[in-house]
Scaffold this active site. Structure first.
Site, PDB file in Angstrom:
ATOM      1  N   SER A   1       8.968  -2.530  -8.793  1.00 20.89           N
ATOM      2  CA  SER A   1       9.411  -3.664  -7.982  1.00 20.89           C
ATOM      3  C   SER A   1       8.252  -4.631  -7.792  1.00 20.89           C
ATOM      4  CB  SER A   1       9.936  -3.173  -6.632  1.00 20.89           C
ATOM      5  OG  SER A   1      10.372  -4.278  -5.868  1.00 20.89           O
ATOM      6  N   ALA A   2       8.508  -5.922  -8.041  1.00 21.80           N
ATOM      7  CA  ALA A   2       7.422  -6.917  -8.041  1.00 21.80           C
ATOM      8  C   ALA A   2       6.750  -7.053  -6.676  1.00 21.80           C
ATOM      9  CB  ALA A   2       7.968  -8.274  -8.499  1.00 21.80           C
TER      10      ALA A   2
ATOM     11  N   THR B   1      22.752 -14.320 -14.313  1.00 23.37           N
ATOM     12  CA  THR B   1      21.704 -15.232 -14.780  1.00 23.37           C
ATOM     13  C   THR B   1      20.349 -14.745 -14.270  1.00 23.37           C
ATOM     14  OG1 THR B   1      23.273 -17.053 -14.744  1.00 23.37           O
ATOM     15  CG2 THR B   1      20.930 -17.646 -14.782  1.00 23.37           C
TER      16      THR B   1
ATOM     17  N   CYS C   1      12.073   1.583   6.657  1.00 25.04           N
ATOM     18  CA  CYS C   1      13.529   1.673   6.592  1.00 25.04           C
ATOM     19  C   CYS C   1      14.065   2.641   7.625  1.00 25.04           C
ATOM     20  CB  CYS C   1      13.979   2.123   5.211  1.00 25.04           C
ATOM     21  SG  CYS C   1      13.165   1.241   3.907  1.00 25.04           S
TER      22      CYS C   1
HETATM   23  C1  LIG Z   1      10.141  -0.416  -1.752  1.00 28.32           C
HETATM   24  C2  LIG Z   1      10.606   0.777  -2.498  1.00 28.32           C
HETATM   25  C3  LIG Z   1      11.835   0.786  -3.167  1.00 28.32           C
HETATM   26  C4  LIG Z   1      12.806  -0.361  -3.090  1.00 28.32           C
HETATM   27  O1  LIG Z   1      12.361  -1.497  -3.754  1.00 28.32           O
HETATM   28  P1  LIG Z   1      13.026  -2.909  -3.352  1.00 28.32           P
HETATM   29  O2  LIG Z   1      12.524  -3.853  -4.377  1.00 28.32           O
HETATM   30  O3  LIG Z   1      12.502  -3.226  -1.968  1.00 28.32           O
HETATM   31  O4  LIG Z   1      14.493  -2.721  -3.369  1.00 28.32           O
HETATM   32  C5  LIG Z   1      12.181   1.906  -3.893  1.00 28.32           C
HETATM   33  N1  LIG Z   1      11.362   2.961  -3.959  1.00 28.32           N
HETATM   34  C6  LIG Z   1      10.176   2.991  -3.329  1.00 28.32           C
HETATM   35  C7  LIG Z   1       9.309   4.197  -3.460  1.00 28.32           C
HETATM   36  C8  LIG Z   1       9.754   1.910  -2.572  1.00 28.32           C
HETATM   37  O5  LIG Z   1       8.588   1.953  -1.936  1.00 28.32           O
END
Ligand SMILES: *Cc1c(COP(=O)(O)O)cnc(C)c1O
Length: 390
Positions: A202-203, A240, A329
């Protein structure tokens, strides 16, 4: 004088790096084309998406850029990997395995599969939050279809023995996915040497923008798409493309490679170690959670006995320090973190958890400031509410 602000929640999200923002900006306006259009505006955008795909692929050693699929975020990539594999199985296998310390994007997806005809095994972890290869060996069955174990844990920073876990799966013909959202861009990962079939990134956890994720899918692995539509991203993730976001992800991947060469992880882990040893020295009845060595370089987490993490978080915030109590979370609920409970901590102790995650912009002065402010906050909270046990 402005009060000092110290952001120590880089596991929740990182700021977009200046060089990343600069790379992204033109794709919001001047280069606004739809990468699926055939004209020059479209071709320009397509070229940028292709280049970003190459940069993300090269960060993790993927042999072909087409093995990188861009998604809406890390959670979407996790869902695609897990459900997409389960639904693609043609042999009727119904057993799936994950760990008991996964991010909710993985664990809740497995729980949902469990309510929909699949048999789910949640692997235990040791007191550092690590999954042991023997527990995986014991859990595998002839009808096991998929194993998903996170590369590194978001709450306690522990790095799993991914190579061994993947090798066990490969030997048994079981598909292996790893959620590397916390690890990618922070520690070296080379999928050309790792027996990993799918890997999530995730960026926004590595100085890129929010709202763009990626799934590495090894050649030959078949997935059923969760989103049907225009057939973008090799047909597995229609819609897109988020051109600017993807360009940002590519720039963040390049930056991560550069920071690694500059020795950034040694710098940040030295500060982290100074912070953790300072905390346990100065705060009575506090201890580090997670593995001491097999740990993300920027990640710190502690438990402080006899007080609530939330109380500490709020007072730290007032002092200008941003931390989280357990996982961002779960901090809305009264239940302590499932990760700490799986590691064998009792409820009361788990409630006293604080996560302090450093980053590229963290300085020595920041850490000195935390070591000055944190101990008196704990002392005050302990005086205010004498612990009643339970
Ligand atoms: C933040 C996180 C995610 C979720 O990524 P998002 O781009 O926020 O949806 C999944 N797994 C782990 C281990 C993370 O820390």
């Amino acid at each position: 004088m402005e009060p000092r602000k110290v952001y120590l929640d880089n596991s929740a999200t990182t700021p977009v790096a200046g060089e990343v923002l600069q790379a992204m900006t033109p794709y919001f306006s001047a280069m606004h084309g739809n990468p699926n259009s055939l004209h020059q505006w479209g071709r320009e955008a397509r070229r940028a998406v292709d280049e970003a795909r190459e940069n993300v692929a090269s960060l993790i050693g993927a042999s072909n850029p087409s093995e990188i699929i861009f998604t809406g975020n890390g959670s979407a990539a996790d869902n695609l990997a897990v459900k997409g594999t389960a639904w693609a199985d043609k042999k009727g296998r119904k057993h799936v395995i994950t760990s008991s310390v996964e991010h909710h994007a993985v664990s809740d997806t497995f729980k949902w599969l469990g309510k929909n005809g699949y048999d789910v095994t949640f692997l235990p972890v040791d007191e550092s939050g690590m999954v042991h290869p023997e527990t995986l060996k014991d859990a595998l069955r002839d009808d096991t279809l998929l194993v998903s174990v996170m590369y590194a844990n978001n709450e306690v920073g522990t790095i799993n023995p991914i190579e061994e876990l993947g090798a066990i799966c490969r030997e048994r013909g079981v598909i292996f996915h790893t959620d590397a959202v916390q690890a990618a861009g922070h520690i070296p990962i080379d999928v050309s040497k790792l027996p990993v079939d799918m890997m999530t990134m995730s960026a926004h956890k590595m100085y890129g923008p929010k709202g763009v994720g990626a799934l590495y899918i090894r050649r030959g692995i078949k997935l059923v798409p969760l989103i049907h539509g225009g057939g973008q991203e090799y047909g597995v993730s229609s819609g897109t493309e988020n051109t600017a976001g993807i360009v940002g992800f590519g720039a963040a991947a390049l930056l991560a490679g550069r920071l690694h060469e500059e020795g950034e992880s040694a710098r940040v882990s030295r500060l982290r170690d100074k912070m953790l040893s300072g905390i346990v020295e100065r705060i009575p009845d506090s201890f580090v959670t997670g593995h001491r060595i097999q740990r993300l370089p920027f990640h710190g987490s502690v438990c402080v006995r006899r007080i609530e993490g939330e109380g500490m978080l709020l007072r730290m915030d007032y002092a200008g320090i941003g931390v989280s109590s357990g996982s961002a979370c779960t901090s809305g609920s009264l239940e302590p973190s499932h990760v700490l409970l799986a590691m064998g901590l009792d409820h009361a102790t788990a409630h006293g958890s604080v996560r302090l995650t450093l980053g590229r912009y963290t300085t020595e002065e920041d850490i000195d400031y935390v070591l000055e402010k944190f101990p008196p906050i704990v002392e005050l909270l302990r005086k205010m509410s004498p612990y009643k046990g339970g």
